[in-house]
Design a protein around this motif. Structure first.
Motif, PDB file in Angstrom:
ATOM      1  N   LEU A 236       1.035  -0.979  -0.192  1.00 41.82           N
ATOM      2  CA  LEU A 236       0.116  -0.139   0.009  1.00 41.82           C
ATOM      3  C   LEU A 236       0.922   1.190  -0.157  1.00 41.82           C
ATOM      4  N   LEU A 237       2.003   1.336   0.623  1.00 43.12           N
ATOM      5  CA  LEU A 237       2.863   2.311   0.716  1.00 43.12           C
ATOM      6  C   LEU A 237       3.429   2.694  -0.637  1.00 43.12           C
ATOM      7  N   SER A 238       3.956   1.504  -1.396  1.00 42.24           N
ATOM      8  CA  SER A 238       4.192   1.812  -2.721  1.00 42.24           C
ATOM      9  C   SER A 238       3.152   2.191  -3.472  1.00 42.24           C
ATOM     10  N   ALA A 239       1.905   1.575  -3.498  1.00 41.24           N
ATOM     11  CA  ALA A 239       1.030   2.073  -4.571  1.00 41.24           C
ATOM     12  C   ALA A 239       0.528   3.448  -4.233  1.00 41.24           C
ATOM     13  N   LYS A 240       0.799   3.966  -2.950  1.00 38.11           N
ATOM     14  CA  LYS A 240       0.310   5.280  -2.907  1.00 38.11           C
ATOM     15  C   LYS A 240       1.418   6.213  -3.153  1.00 38.11           C
ATOM     16  N   GLY A 241       2.550   5.755  -3.491  1.00 34.31           N
ATOM     17  CA  GLY A 241       3.764   6.584  -3.730  1.00 34.31           C
ATOM     18  C   GLY A 241       4.378   7.257  -2.518  1.00 34.31           C
ATOM     19  N   VAL A 242       4.196   6.577  -1.323  1.00 29.03           N
ATOM     20  CA  VAL A 242       4.758   7.058   0.067  1.00 29.03           C
ATOM     21  C   VAL A 242       6.216   6.518   0.119  1.00 29.03           C
ATOM     22  N   ALA A 243       6.468   5.227  -0.295  1.00 26.22           N
ATOM     23  CA  ALA A 243       7.711   4.606  -0.232  1.00 26.22           C
ATOM     24  C   ALA A 243       7.558   3.194  -1.024  1.00 26.22           C
ATOM     25  N   GLY A 244       8.674   3.154  -1.720  1.00 23.24           N
ATOM     26  CA  GLY A 244       8.862   1.969  -2.882  1.00 23.24           C
ATOM     27  C   GLY A 244       9.630   0.863  -2.008  1.00 23.24           C
ATOM     28  N   LYS A 245       9.622  -0.306  -2.704  1.00 21.91           N
ATOM     29  CA  LYS A 245      10.226  -1.530  -1.946  1.00 21.91           C
ATOM     30  C   LYS A 245      11.591  -1.045  -1.663  1.00 21.91           C
ATOM     31  N   GLY A 246      12.331  -0.477  -2.667  1.00 20.92           N
ATOM     32  CA  GLY A 246      13.837  -0.242  -2.195  1.00 20.92           C
ATOM     33  C   GLY A 246      14.010   0.613  -1.047  1.00 20.92           C
ATOM     34  N   ASP A 247      13.076   1.706  -1.010  1.00 18.65           N
ATOM     35  CA  ASP A 247      12.969   2.548   0.277  1.00 18.65           C
ATOM     36  C   ASP A 247      12.910   1.823   1.687  1.00 18.65           C
TER      37      ASP A 247
END
Length: 128
Positions: free
Chosen positions: A79-90
């Motif tokens: 969800l964080l990735s989908a919402k542009g908050v934090a990608g998997k790499g982050d």
């Protein structure tokens, strides 16, 4: 659910139920982060339920549910990735930084991200 409702629900638990809700502290943290991010409006409960349900239904999920909070965490990360908050790499870079900080922290002292001996290693995201 507000605190009063939560307390009244807790009072309805069967007698003798005194097992901890979370097996490990990270599970409580993941739970609290999810609630806080929902409260901030990052996602709706239906979005959360869909994300968690998709993770729990993945092949290889434990039939006894012992990996439930691993699915919880995976759903939150997606969800964080989908919402542009934090990608998997982050997320991975920050997790690695916490791991290094934990290893560098003397026993009995609080683990702080500032204890990471390599604070720039593998970080390229905005959350570190």
């Amino acid at each position: 659910m507000n605190r009063r409702e939560a307390n009244s629900h807790a009072a309805m638990l069967p007698a003798g139920v005194d097992a901890p809700v979370f097996a490990e502290p990270w599970q409580a943290t993941a739970f609290a982060m999810t609630v806080a991010l929902h409260d901030k409006g990052l996602f709706s409960w239906s979005e959360w339920a869909d994300a968690l349900s998709a993770e729990v239904k993945r092949p290889g999920a434990a039939s006894d549910g012992h990996d439930y909070y691993e699915h919880w965490l995976a759903a939150l990360e997606k969800l964080l990735s989908a919402k542009g908050v934090a990608g998997k790499g982050d997320v991975d870079a920050l997790a690695a930084a916490w791991e290094r900080a934990a290893h560098a922290t003397p026993h009995g002292k609080p683990v702080l991200l500032q204890n990471d001996p390599s604070p720039t290693e593998g970080r390229g995201g905005r959350i570190g």
